[in-house]
Design an enzyme around this catalytic site. Structure first.
Site, short mmCIF file in Angstrom:
data_model
loop_
_atom_site.label_atom_id
_atom_site.label_comp_id
_atom_site.label_asym_id
_atom_site.label_seq_id
_atom_site.Cartn_x
_atom_site.Cartn_y
_atom_site.Cartn_z
CB ALA A 87 -2.55 -13.52 -52.90
CG ASP A 88 -0.86 -18.52 -54.27
OD1 ASP A 88 -0.01 -18.08 -53.48
OD2 ASP A 88 -1.65 -19.42 -53.98
CG MET A 89 -2.93 -16.48 -59.98
SD MET A 89 -2.03 -18.02 -60.30
CE MET A 89 -2.10 -18.09 -62.09
#
Lengths: 410, 403
Positions: free
Chosen positions: A164-166
């Site tokens: 999700a961060d990427m």
């Protein structure tokens, strides 16, 4: 060597208030393409290991670390001066933080009317859960990934990392570029309210549309095909310790070629494996036969034998495999970057390859406050005396002072 | 009832020659206002044959996979493998800003439509190529699929339990990552176009995009910290793990406000040794994650999923329900922010809710400007009205199988 050539985003200046991980990913993508990224940091920033390379270096590389005390009104005044000479202000705080600093969009557009502000919060700046706190795994759990990513009969596993961060990061980078395009044509800046929860929900794919349209109830896909029907389609154990390969067979001709490479063993002629439809129906049995073969080979051998026959097969790469992957190496994916200390760090390169203005990693991760002086001199014309005063009053800090202070304390 | 709100990319024309590998890239541009023309072979894009389908009934205009990836695009049919088709394509390319394609490397060049030819035709054109391994290198012509790109890019080795096989992502995340990087490359090339006064060729390798979508595997390896392994639902950072509670699963988080969490657990008398001061150290919690989560798992069993999430969020601890994907449809936050978009399908007399976009632009909102095209829906509009062909010519091309 590409170093030194003009890059696509040369001339774009980004004031970067982001912290781990999605925000820094967004700005590193832009930095690789030549944007000037001024990274505003706190003097007590906690360093997770080296800042030159590794996890942190990969997030911060090519940016200029500038330590400003935003709790001090004089620090906020410096930040306002930086806004006035920037194109983009980006953060990944919840709505409150930038507002409390007077750095929210409505305030900073007074300083620069065409400023673009991108805020990459967990849940967005509006809505009943706007103040909820999250990390990547939180968002992956909420958006259905964690529960659905499991093997049949096993508990939920999900991602081993924060995808999700990427995805939030590359969405943030794309948002900046699209907002800049609009500004170039219209002269107008704007506020982009990026909810990382929405980003990760937007990339689930057709499965979510199936829920919305057909009211579908979803079963875990495991390693079965989520694109065109395919069998065999899976991850298979190979010779060696924890070695695996992937084989995906979509068409009849691929199946025939696969059987030939295996030497047409008797099982391949069983009635239940003759058509794609019947293979799909008997996938578990099929997988056991396939794995009997793959277990006799290394994943590299499987790939080397199947690919020339036109069959999609590959190694399940771990960190070491990635490093030695001939394709990644030959295309120059890894960036070998020299540090000012005379070392060399290996960082991920950019997957965005442009023919006329190639991107590159221009510098390793900066030390905390390494560019405070250069940035304030270059962008705001601060004199040595002015800087010395601001440092003495703890409004800004350079790397050397922070280190000296930390050593004195410990 | 045309929506006149300005869009960010309204001045861009994009020709979309992609299949499933790159369709999201063109959608990202289309949903922000670009005029995207999806070019399908006369028989239709293969995506139309892949499920799930509306009401479970296969039909070329009712594939939800096709729908998901092809919003905000006009659709024409054109066989660029035939000379007459190539000629029409060059006319369109001469008037476009961007061509996005995902053919096997070398295919466009073999048709006389490689970057050099397109550049001669339209020097300002940006050609964005999305391929499994990129346009160069020893694997250039290797065959692939989403899960193979995920595997070779390091996206799956660290997913799943140590004694289970590595586990694929939900959704075609290698393709999705490649599409985002391709859109970033396209916008970067367009930005540079004004300075260079020419376009360029954007070469996206799906394998590289997958590699760039993993935060820890390569960075830790290159830092000398060895090979990261699978550890079930335990996140590599060792601060997150799934626990079973009364009515489902929850995602623990031991990063952040430890005091609030441990006070809560203490209040229930379930803290065991967690009240001891060493647990206040974040690094200690990381290094003793197994024991820490054992204690927290036991505490969590008495709670419902909702009680844990709400209770934690009130204390500003990032816990989350491990929910079924189906729960997104009713999620209060997504719905309050208007994430889902109603999209009218007049040919079916129905309106469906579509998933929203990755970001919310305040001045030039993301929006689905048109539902996915029916096969060849805009042939008339593009060939007759925009290229000025006669009705007779269009009929000839259709009967020759060119369009």
């Amino acid at each position: 060597m590409e170093q030194g050539r003009r890059r696509a985003l040369a001339g774009i200046r980004i004031l970067d208030f982001t912290w781990v991980v999605a925000g820094p990913v967004a700005t590193r993508i832009l930095a690789d393409q030549g944007a000037e990224v001024i990274k505003i940091e706190r003097r007590d920033s906690l360093d997770l290991g080296s800042r030159r390379g590794g996890f942190t270096g990969n997030l911060f590389r090519g940016k200029e670390s500038t330590v400003i005390n935003m709790a001090d009104p004089r620090g906020r005044e410096i930040a306002r001066q930086l806004v006035a000479v920037s194109d983009v202000v980006i953060d990944n705080f919840s709505a409150r933080v930038m507002h409390n600093w007077g750095m929210d969009y409505e305030s900073i557009r007074q300083l620069k009317p065409d400023i673009i502000a991108v805020s990459m919060s967990g849940f967005g700046h509006t809505g009943p859960q706007k103040d909820y706190v999250s990390y990547g795994p939180t968002l992956q759990a909420l958006s259905g990934y964690t529960l659905l990513m499991r093997h049949p009969g096993k508990g939920p596993a999900g991602w081993g990392y924060s995808y999700a961060d990427m995805s939030g990061g590359y969405s943030g980078a794309l948002a900046v570029l699209m907002a800049l395009w609009h500004r170039k044509r219209s002269g107008q800046g704007q506020f982009v309210d990026l909810s990382q929860f929405e980003t990760i929900s937007s990339v689930v794919g057709p499965a979510l549309l199936d829920v919305l349209v057909n009211n579908a109830t979803l079963a875990p896909f495991g390693n079965r095909s989520q694109e065109a029907p395919a069998a065999p389609h899976g991850v298979y154990r190979c010779a060696g310790i924890d070695r695996w390969c992937v084989i995906t067979i979509f068409s009849e001709s691929e199946w025939q070629a696969f059987c030939r490479v295996l030497g047409n063993p008797t099982w391949t002629r069983e009635a239940r494996f003759t058509t794609l439809a019947s293979r799909l129906e008997h996938q578990d049995a099929l997988d056991r036969y396939v794995e009997e073969w793959t277990q006799q080979h290394t994943p590299e051998e499987v790939m080397r034998r199947l690919q020339p026959a036109g069959i999609a097969a590959g190694v399940v790469a771990n960190g070491e495999d990635l490093d030695r992957d001939p394709q990644l190496r030959l295309r120059g994916y890894w960036a070998q970057v020299n540090t000012p200390e005379g070392d060399e760090v290996v960082l991920d390169g950019t997957p965005v390859k442009l023919s006329a203005t190639p991107g590159y990693v221009a510098a390793p991760g900066p030390l905390l406050g390494e560019q405070t002086d250069t940035v304030l001199r270059r962008l705001l014309g601060y004199s040595a005396e002015h800087l010395a005063q601001l440092k003495a009053e703890r409004v800004v800090a350079s790397h050397a002072e922070i280190m000296a202070e930390r050593q004195a304390v410990s | 009832m045309t929506d006149t709100t300005p869009t960010a990319l309204s001045d861009l024309r994009v020709l979309d020659l992609t299949d499933l590998k790159g369709a999201l890239c063109a959608k990202l541009l289309g949903d922000m206002g670009a005029d995207v023309i999806k070019i399908e072979p006369p028989g239709g894009d293969a995506m139309r044959t892949i499920g799930p389908f509306l009401d479970g009934t296969p039909h070329r205009d009712r594939s939800l996979l096709f729908w998901f990836y092809n919003t905000s695009k006009r659709g024409i049919t054109l066989d660029i493998h035939q000379p007459a088709g190539r000629e029409i394509f060059t006319q369109l390319a001469a008037q476009s800003d961007v061509v996005i394609e995902s053919f096997a490397p070398g295919t466009l060049a073999s048709l006389g439509l490689g970057y050099d030819e397109l550049k001669r035709l339209n020097p300002k054109l940006v050609l964005t190529s999305i391929s499994p391994f990129g346009q160069t290198g020893p694997y250039r012509d290797y065959h692939s699929s989403d899960i193979i790109a995920e595997a070779l890019g390091g996206m799956i080795y660290t997913n799943g339990a140590a004694d289970d096989p590595p586990l694929s992502a939900l959704g075609l995340q290698a393709y999705h990552s490649a599409s985002f990087f391709a859109a970033i490359g396209t916008m970067s090339a367009l930005w540079a176009r004004d300075t260079l006064d020419e376009g360029q060729w954007v070469d996206i390798s799906i394998q590289e995009a997958a590699t760039a979508a993993v935060e820890h595997v390569a960075p830790f390896y290159h830092q000398g910290m060895g090979v990261q392994t699978r550890q079930g639902s335990l996140h590599w950072s060792r601060y997150f793990r799934v626990a079973r509670c009364r009515d489902g699963y929850v995602m623990h988080c031991t990063l952040g406000d430890w005091t609030s969490l441990v006070e809560w657990v203490k209040g229930d008398g379930k803290e065991q040794d967690l009240g001891e001061p060493q647990w206040e150290d974040q690094m200690y919690r990381r290094d003793h994650a197994e024991h820490l989560f054992e204690v927290l798992d036991e505490w969590a069993t008495d709670y419902s999923v909702a009680e844990l999430m709400e209770g934690a969020q009130l204390r500003r601890i990032p816990y989350a329900m491990v929910r079924p994907l189906e729960a997104l449809a009713e999620d209060p936050q997504l719905n309050a922010r208007g994430f889902f978009s109603p999209v009218e399908h007049p040919e079916l007399g129905r309106t469906f809710r579509y998933p929203g976009g990755p970001f919310f632009f305040t001045a030039t909102p993301w929006r689905i400007s048109r539902r996915p095209p029916l096969l060849g829906e805009h042939n008339e509009e593009v060939y007759r009205q925009e290229l000025g062909m006669s009705e007779q010519r269009v009929l000839e091309l259709a009967s020759a199988g060119v369009i």
